[in-house]
Design an enzyme around this catalytic site. Structure first.
Site, PDB file in Angstrom:
ATOM      1  N   GLY A 147      -6.036  -2.377  -0.532  1.00  0.00           N
ATOM      2  CA  GLY A 147      -6.738  -1.902   0.658  1.00  0.00           C
ATOM      3  C   GLY A 147      -6.344  -2.827   1.783  1.00  0.00           C
ATOM      4  O   GLY A 147      -6.756  -3.985   1.811  1.00  0.00           O
ATOM      5  N   HIS A 148      -5.462  -2.369   2.659  1.00  0.00           N
ATOM      6  CA  HIS A 148      -4.938  -3.217   3.734  1.00  0.00           C
ATOM      7  C   HIS A 148      -5.462  -2.712   5.071  1.00  0.00           C
ATOM      8  O   HIS A 148      -5.222  -1.578   5.454  1.00  0.00           O
ATOM      9  CB  HIS A 148      -3.403  -3.204   3.719  1.00  0.00           C
ATOM     10  CG  HIS A 148      -2.819  -3.779   2.466  1.00  0.00           C
ATOM     11  ND1 HIS A 148      -1.486  -3.770   2.183  1.00  0.00           N
ATOM     12  CD2 HIS A 148      -3.409  -4.412   1.423  1.00  0.00           C
ATOM     13  CE1 HIS A 148      -1.280  -4.364   1.020  1.00  0.00           C
ATOM     14  NE2 HIS A 148      -2.432  -4.752   0.534  1.00  0.00           N
TER      15      HIS A 148
ATOM     16  N   ASP B  63      -6.714  -9.575  -0.485  1.00  0.00           N
ATOM     17  CA  ASP B  63      -7.541  -9.419   0.719  1.00  0.00           C
ATOM     18  C   ASP B  63      -7.443 -10.605   1.677  1.00  0.00           C
ATOM     19  O   ASP B  63      -8.401 -10.948   2.373  1.00  0.00           O
ATOM     20  CB  ASP B  63      -9.024  -9.187   0.340  1.00  0.00           C
ATOM     21  CG  ASP B  63      -9.169  -8.002  -0.577  1.00  0.00           C
ATOM     22  OD1 ASP B  63      -8.442  -7.024  -0.378  1.00  0.00           O
ATOM     23  OD2 ASP B  63     -10.014  -8.057  -1.494  1.00  0.00           O
TER      24      ASP B  63
ATOM     25  N   GLN C 143      -2.283  -6.982  -3.547  1.00  0.00           N
ATOM     26  CA  GLN C 143      -3.032  -7.974  -4.349  1.00  0.00           C
ATOM     27  C   GLN C 143      -2.645  -9.400  -3.963  1.00  0.00           C
ATOM     28  O   GLN C 143      -2.411  -9.645  -2.800  1.00  0.00           O
ATOM     29  CB  GLN C 143      -2.823  -7.711  -5.863  1.00  0.00           C
ATOM     30  CG  GLN C 143      -3.419  -6.392  -6.343  1.00  0.00           C
ATOM     31  CD  GLN C 143      -2.609  -5.166  -5.975  1.00  0.00           C
ATOM     32  OE1 GLN C 143      -1.431  -5.102  -6.268  1.00  0.00           O
ATOM     33  NE2 GLN C 143      -3.225  -4.177  -5.338  1.00  0.00           N
TER      34      GLN C 143
ATOM     35  N   LYS D  63      -3.123  -9.361   4.510  1.00  0.00           N
ATOM     36  CA  LYS D  63      -1.703  -8.990   4.447  1.00  0.00           C
ATOM     37  C   LYS D  63      -1.396  -7.827   5.388  1.00  0.00           C
ATOM     38  O   LYS D  63      -0.347  -7.787   6.019  1.00  0.00           O
ATOM     39  CB  LYS D  63      -1.318  -8.604   3.009  1.00  0.00           C
ATOM     40  CG  LYS D  63      -1.476  -9.734   2.016  1.00  0.00           C
ATOM     41  CD  LYS D  63      -1.183  -9.291   0.600  1.00  0.00           C
ATOM     42  CE  LYS D  63      -2.188  -8.314   0.044  1.00  0.00           C
ATOM     43  NZ  LYS D  63      -3.534  -8.874  -0.184  1.00  0.00           N
TER      44      LYS D  63
HETATM   45  P1  GDP Z   1      -5.350  -7.331   2.757  1.00  0.00           P
HETATM   46  O1  GDP Z   1      -5.724  -6.560   1.546  1.00  0.00           O
HETATM   47  O2  GDP Z   1      -4.702  -8.640   2.424  1.00  0.00           O
HETATM   48  O3  GDP Z   1      -4.531  -6.549   3.748  1.00  0.00           O
HETATM   49  O4  GDP Z   1      -6.717  -7.708   3.495  1.00  0.00           O
HETATM   50  P2  GDP Z   1      -7.983  -6.730   3.738  1.00  0.00           P
HETATM   51  O5  GDP Z   1      -7.642  -5.777   4.811  1.00  0.00           O
HETATM   52  O6  GDP Z   1      -8.458  -6.190   2.444  1.00  0.00           O
HETATM   53  O7  GDP Z   1      -9.072  -7.774   4.207  1.00  0.00           O
HETATM   54  C1  GDP Z   1      -8.855  -8.617   5.307  1.00  0.00           C
HETATM   55  C2  GDP Z   1      -9.933  -8.349   6.354  1.00  0.00           C
HETATM   56  O8  GDP Z   1      -9.930  -9.389   7.293  1.00  0.00           O
HETATM   57  C3  GDP Z   1      -9.722  -7.070   7.151  1.00  0.00           C
HETATM   58  O9  GDP Z   1     -10.976  -6.547   7.499  1.00  0.00           O
HETATM   59  C4  GDP Z   1      -8.976  -7.564   8.396  1.00  0.00           C
HETATM   60  O10 GDP Z   1      -9.189  -6.726   9.539  1.00  0.00           O
HETATM   61  C5  GDP Z   1      -9.650  -8.897   8.599  1.00  0.00           C
HETATM   62  N1  GDP Z   1      -8.809  -9.934   9.221  1.00  0.00           N
HETATM   63  C6  GDP Z   1      -7.492 -10.210   9.049  1.00  0.00           C
HETATM   64  N2  GDP Z   1      -7.139 -11.330   9.701  1.00  0.00           N
HETATM   65  C7  GDP Z   1      -8.272 -11.780  10.309  1.00  0.00           C
HETATM   66  C8  GDP Z   1      -8.572 -12.930  11.118  1.00  0.00           C
HETATM   67  O11 GDP Z   1      -7.729 -13.780  11.389  1.00  0.00           O
HETATM   68  N3  GDP Z   1      -9.886 -13.054  11.538  1.00  0.00           N
HETATM   69  C9  GDP Z   1     -10.854 -12.154  11.227  1.00  0.00           C
HETATM   70  N4  GDP Z   1     -12.083 -12.353  11.663  1.00  0.00           N
HETATM   71  N5  GDP Z   1     -10.595 -11.067  10.471  1.00  0.00           N
HETATM   72  C10 GDP Z   1      -9.333 -10.894  10.009  1.00  0.00           C
HETATM   73  P1  IMO Z   2      -5.218  -5.964  -1.756  1.00  0.00           P
HETATM   74  O1  IMO Z   2      -3.789  -5.507  -1.709  1.00  0.00           O
HETATM   75  C1  IMO Z   2      -8.411  -7.673  -4.195  1.00  0.00           C
HETATM   76  C2  IMO Z   2      -8.426  -6.613  -8.458  1.00  0.00           C
HETATM   77  C3  IMO Z   2      -9.567  -5.745  -8.960  1.00  0.00           C
HETATM   78  C4  IMO Z   2      -9.670  -6.271 -10.380  1.00  0.00           C
HETATM   79  C5  IMO Z   2      -8.220  -6.539 -10.765  1.00  0.00           C
HETATM   80  C6  IMO Z   2      -7.554  -5.424 -11.562  1.00  0.00           C
HETATM   81  O2  IMO Z   2      -6.128  -5.225  -0.844  1.00  0.00           O
HETATM   82  O3  IMO Z   2      -5.300  -7.451  -1.632  1.00  0.00           O
HETATM   83  P2  IMO Z   2      -6.630  -3.026 -10.920  1.00  0.00           P
HETATM   84  O4  IMO Z   2      -7.334  -1.807 -10.378  1.00  0.00           O
HETATM   85  O5  IMO Z   2      -5.519  -3.511 -10.059  1.00  0.00           O
HETATM   86  O6  IMO Z   2      -6.224  -2.846 -12.349  1.00  0.00           O
HETATM   87  O7  IMO Z   2      -7.779  -4.174 -10.918  1.00  0.00           O
HETATM   88  O8  IMO Z   2      -7.525  -6.708  -9.542  1.00  0.00           O
HETATM   89  N1  IMO Z   2      -7.677  -6.033  -7.306  1.00  0.00           N
HETATM   90  C7  IMO Z   2      -7.777  -6.488  -6.057  1.00  0.00           C
HETATM   91  N2  IMO Z   2      -8.569  -7.437  -5.516  1.00  0.00           N
HETATM   92  N3  IMO Z   2      -7.516  -7.024  -3.421  1.00  0.00           N
HETATM   93  C8  IMO Z   2      -6.691  -6.084  -3.947  1.00  0.00           C
HETATM   94  O9  IMO Z   2      -5.690  -5.523  -3.243  1.00  0.00           O
HETATM   95  C9  IMO Z   2      -6.829  -5.746  -5.316  1.00  0.00           C
HETATM   96  N4  IMO Z   2      -6.227  -4.864  -6.138  1.00  0.00           N
HETATM   97  C10 IMO Z   2      -6.739  -5.068  -7.364  1.00  0.00           C
HETATM   98  O10 IMO Z   2     -10.738  -5.950  -8.231  1.00  0.00           O
HETATM   99  O11 IMO Z   2     -10.337  -7.519 -10.382  1.00  0.00           O
HETATM  100 MG    MG Z   3      -7.385  -5.651   0.692  1.00  0.00          MG
END
Ligand code: GDP
Ligand code: IMO
Ligand code: MG
Length: 427
Positions: free
Chosen positions: A40-41, A13, A223, A16
């Site tokens: 979850g991207h 998170d 991840q 990415k």
């Molecule tokens: P990922 O799993 O690595 O793709 O990240 P997630 O989407 O799960 O979580 C990142 C969150 O931060 C999302 O809600 C993005 O829209 C938000 N985000 C990404 N870059 C920035 C940033 O530079 N500033 C802010 N405020 N939000 C950001």
């Molecule tokens: P993105 O790509 C954050 C965590 C779960 C749990 C562990 C194992 O959005 O960064 P799993 O279902 O993969 O066997 O769970 O990994 N986990 C993540 N945490 N971001 C993710 O994906 C994750 N995908 C799995 O919360 O601790």
């Molecule tokens: Mg994510």
């Protein structure tokens, strides 16, 4: 310009999705190489917000071919609901390619994930419940179902039967659940076969030919480094290799083809699920990071655990991935703190430790050693260049760069595509 890897440098998170989307317009292929719909991207384009789980974030860039590599685990029901969700919003998904060697998350894998976690009780991993671990376990046990198996009913039936022979014993005798019928699973999987067919390809050949033609290929990790099955905080990890080497095995591309490895690094730290987290905050600062950063899981909706930046982890990510660059995200979230603590080392049983301890026991005992950096109060969301940032924000970035061991080549100051300060080009 050959292949780039973009991956999470912390516990996932990090942003990415946004970073991949930003590059999507300039690359020819975006490839997922591990994980599945546990990811979850989030991608924000103008006033539109997309949450991608299984599909590569490059799917939102019209010129780009999205690829699901052999190292990914695919839940077909999730795949089709994600595709139709995007189609309804006018996104063309017809270029998608899926490896015939990718493994399928079957309904029984999802069941096993859920019952195992329930059984573990307080000792649970806190998985996303999407069947990821059991599907990779079947793969390693040589009991997995691959995408290509959907095109041979006899083989598929034999494989599902073999997998269920073992699992039904466990489900009925140990977990007190109902047995799962082979023909029901086979029927469901065969129902996906023709819909999947247009996407199935020899992705190893496609990607290697593309690289020979000097096309740009971006590998998008799911991840993060600390969730890696080999290099993460085992057993509180996912069941695949998000680290850079995973891109080679998960897509069938040799390491000599990879020229750049970009670590996505949040300006503070978050984690979802169980496991050690030295800089975790349980006070109002943690609450504020969660609130301002919108730190709630995209896949499971769980609140993310929040803490200060941990330079020990960032250094470790640089090392195990051979990072060439960092993309520092969410710097804007830190606006308003008078002072910002940054963890520069750990104290473990009274001793100062500069690097991530290899022993799980030591890591569980690690206490952060903080250095205080001066904060800033100016709104930075409109900053377009490094010099637009307040002096203290510049100093924060420079300090993190110094501690983390690779140049910070881009800085996120908001969720939108254009809310990025590019310092060095990635291409
Ligand atoms: P990922 O799993 O690595 O793709 O990240 P997630 O989407 O799960 O979580 C990142 C969150 O931060 C999302 O809600 C993005 O829209 C938000 N985000 C990404 N870059 C920035 C940033 O530079 N500033 C802010 N405020 N939000 C950001
Ligand atoms: P993105 O790509 C954050 C965590 C779960 C749990 C562990 C194992 O959005 O960064 P799993 O279902 O993969 O066997 O769970 O990994 N986990 C993540 N945490 N971001 C993710 O994906 C994750 N995908 C799995 O919360 O601790
Ligand atoms: Mg994510």
């Amino acid at each position: 310009m050959p292949a780039l890897v973009l991956l999470g440098a912390q516990w996932g998170d990090e942003g990415k999705g946004k970073a991949t989307d930003l590059l999507g317009g300039s690359v020819d292929y975006v490839v997922r190489y591990q994980g599945g719909n546990n990811a979850g991207h989030t991608v924000v384009v103008g006033d539109q917000k997309y949450a991608l789980h299984l599909l590569p974030s490059g799917i939102l860039s019209p010129g780009c071919t999205p690829v699901i590599g052999n190292g990914v685990v695919v839940d077909p029901s999730v795949l089709f609901s994600e595709l139709s969700g995007l189609n309804e919003r006018g996104v063309d998904t017809s270029k998608l390619l899926i490896s015939g060697n990718a493994h399928i998350i079957t309904p029984y894998n999802v069941t096993v994930d859920k019952v195992t976690e329930r059984f573990l009780g307080k000792r649970k991993i806190g998985t996303t419940g999407r069947g990821i671990g059991p599907t990779y376990a079947d793969k390693i046990n040589r009991m997995g179902i691959r995408v290509q198996d959907l095109y041979d009913e006899s083989i598929l039936t034999q494989k599902v039967e073999a997998a269920l022979d073992v699992k039904n014993q466990m489900l009925t005798k140990f977990y007190n659940r109902r047995a799962i019928a082979t023909d029901q699973v086979v029927g469901e999987l065969l129902g996906y076969a023709e819909k999947l067919r247009p996407y199935v390809a020899d992705t190893v050949l496609v990607l290697n030919q593309a690289l020979e033609q000097d096309k740009v290929v971006l590998f998008e990790g799911g991840q993060g480094t600390l969730l890696d099955i080999d290099h993460g905080t085992y057993p509180f990890v996912t069941s695949s290799n998000p680290t850079a080497g995973g891109a080679c095995t998960g897509a069938g591309v040799g390491p000599t083809k990879i020229s750049r490895v970009i670590g996505i690094l949040k300006a503070y730290t978050t984690r979802v699920g169980a496991g050690p987290f030295p800089t975790e905050l349980f006070d109002e600062d943690g609450e504020a990071l969660r609130r301002i950063g919108g730190e709630r899981g995209v896949t499971t909706g769980r609140d993310r655990r929040c803490g200060w930046f941990d330079a020990v982890i960032a250094r470790y990510a640089t090392r195990v991935n051979g990072l060439t660059d960092f993309f520092l995200t969410k710097l804007d979230v830190l606006t308003g703190w008078e002072q910002i603590p940054v963890c520069v080392a750990y104290e473990i049983d009274g001793k100062r430790v500069e690097e991530l301890p290899y022993s799980q026991t030591d890591f569980h005992h690690a206490k952060p050693v903080y250095e205080m950096l001066p904060g800033w109060s100016e709104d930075i969301t409109g900053a377009k260049s490094f010099s637009d940032l307040p002096k203290n924000a510049q100093a924060y970035v420079k300090a993190l760069e110094e501690m983390s061991g690779a140049p910070i080549s881009a800085i996120g100051v908001g969720p939108g595509r254009d809310e990025t300060i590019q310092i060095n080009s990635f291409l």
